[in-house]
Design an enzyme around this catalytic site. Structure first.
Site, PDB file in Angstrom:
ATOM      1  N   SER A  69       0.897  -1.136   0.000  1.00  0.00           N
ATOM      2  CA  SER A  69      -0.022  -0.040  -0.031  1.00  0.00           C
ATOM      3  C   SER A  69       0.953   1.163   0.150  1.00  0.00           C
ATOM      4  CB  SER A  69      -0.983  -0.001   1.291  1.00  0.00           C
ATOM      5  OG  SER A  69      -1.814   1.136   1.156  1.00  0.00           O
ATOM      6  N   CYS A  70       0.880   2.013  -1.271  1.00  0.00           N
ATOM      7  CA  CYS A  70       1.946   2.965  -1.361  1.00  0.00           C
ATOM      8  C   CYS A  70       1.453   4.371  -1.749  1.00  0.00           C
ATOM      9  CB  CYS A  70       2.870   2.206  -2.415  1.00  0.00           C
ATOM     10  SG  CYS A  70       3.155   0.456  -2.262  1.00  0.00           S
ATOM     11  N   GLY A  71       2.502   5.068  -2.439  1.00  0.00           N
ATOM     12  CA  GLY A  71       2.187   6.087  -2.723  1.00  0.00           C
ATOM     13  C   GLY A  71       3.024   6.403  -3.855  1.00  0.00           C
TER      14      GLY A  71
END
Length: 375
Positions: free
Chosen positions: A21-23
């Site tokens: 779960s990232c940006g």
């Protein structure tokens, strides 16, 4: 292929369940004018996304950060010229970013595999460039699994009809080398990984924090490194282990979220491989199978399939719409043409579902897409 620090299945941990779960973000010049300013702004975006990345107890070892650029031809040509390597015109060579084992015997063995595979495929090995790095700011865990990082340059052989055919041939070379190494006893082979091998794009990434990327890869501070597209990513491996290879961007995508249908997606891809054919790849198609690297994360597997769909002749947006279709069945506002598109492709590809957002680029265009439920 997993890194040396990536564990095997044990206890409650199963690598088949890896998600993150990232940006991510991207900066582009919509008129296609490459500049170093685009790179600088993308690195600024990346640092602003640091809260979307993660570290363990060791704050100087990040879950992963990276940037994808258009191939900076003028910069690479000048750097190669210093080393006695003459690069041909843009598009007539491919450049690969390659993670290699720390051991010299392991690197030599992989170099020989690349050399013989490139020759067997009718292309030309132009040379290698060691990528200048500075690891002083990295944590002990990141340094302990740090690969030797080099760029390989491959000249376009005779009989390659166009740029797309050359990109396919580079893909075949990469897959053949990956498969040979996976079956070998090369020392340190778990460090081996190819973040990118293309005539269009180049990926700088690693087991880094967002702020460490520019400090680690000295190339990114050079004003000669220019691009009209820059896609960046800061990783939060929510229930996974970080590694150098699993940092994003991948070769086509940056991904935030999870593919919840992953096991079914992978099984269907394996099942249909025996029926695959391509007028573009022809006999080369057999060389690249299997399509999916099952040691990769859900993001990596998505990227594997998107890469194949694109290289077999589909436009990148077309391939993305196949893999992540809109919820078209009960949408009364959708045009008949678009509904027919989704209905037809539902017979060819099952949705890759999950709460996710994905940025994608082929080095020519760039876009982004939410999962089909808008989560």
């Amino acid at each position: 292929m997993s890194d040396a620090v990536h564990p095997q299945k044990q206890g409650l941990y199963d690598p088949a369940l890896e998600h993150d779960s990232c940006g991510f973000g991207f900066v582009v010049d919509i008129k296609g004018r490459p500049s170093h300013d685009i790179v600088v702004k993308a690195l600024e975006v990346l640092c602003n996304l640091e809260h979307r990345g993660a570290t363990g107890a060791e704050k100087d070892t990040g879950d992963g950060a990276g940037i994808l650029l258009q191939t900076p031809h003028a910069f690479l040509a000048a750097e190669c010229d210093k080393r006695g390597i003459r690069l041909p015109a843009r598009g007539h060579y491919g450049v690969g970013m390659v993670f290699l084992p720390p051991s010299e015997p392991g690197r030599d063995a992989i170099n020989r595999l690349f050399d013989e595979t490139i020759r067997d495929e009718g292309q030309k090995l132009l040379g290698w460039r060691e990528v200048p790095t500075e690891n002083g700011a990295l944590g002990a865990t990141a340094r302990s699994s740090e690969p030797v990082i080099k760029q390989i340059f491959i000249g376009r052989g005779e009989g390659i009809a166009d740029d797309a055919a050359f990109e396919r041939k580079l893909y075949v070379i990469r897959r053949l080398v990956e498969k040979k190494i996976s079956r070998s006893a090369i020392p340190g082979r778990t460090h081996f990984y190819v973040p990118s091998l293309s005539h269009k794009t180049l990926v700088y990434k690693g087991m880094l924090n967002a702020g460490q990327l520019r400090e680690f890869y000295l190339d990114l501070s050079r004003r000669e490194v220019s691009s009209a597209i820059a896609m960046c990513h800061s990783r939060f491996s929510t229930n996974t282990f970080p590694s150098w290879s699993r940092a994003h961007p991948y070769r086509y995508i940056s991904h935030n979220g999870e593919i919840n249908t992953l096991r079914g997606n992978v099984n269907w891809m394996h099942a249909r491989q025996s029926m695959m054919s391509s007028d573009l790849f022809r006999d080369d198609l057999k060389k690249i199978l299997t399509v999916i690297d099952i040691e990769g994360s859900d993001s990596a597997m998505f990227d594997n399939v998107l890469e194949l769909l694109t290289l077999t002749g589909r436009e990148l947006p077309h391939a993305m719409m196949m893999m992540v279709p809109e919820p078209w069945t009960h949408d009364e506002t959708m045009s008949p043409a678009k509904r027919a598109f989704y209905e037809f492709h539902s017979c060819l590809m099952e949705p890759w579902d999950g709460p996710a957002s994905i940025a994608f680029t082929d080095g020519v265009r760039v876009g982004a897409q939410l999962d089909r439920n808008g989560l």
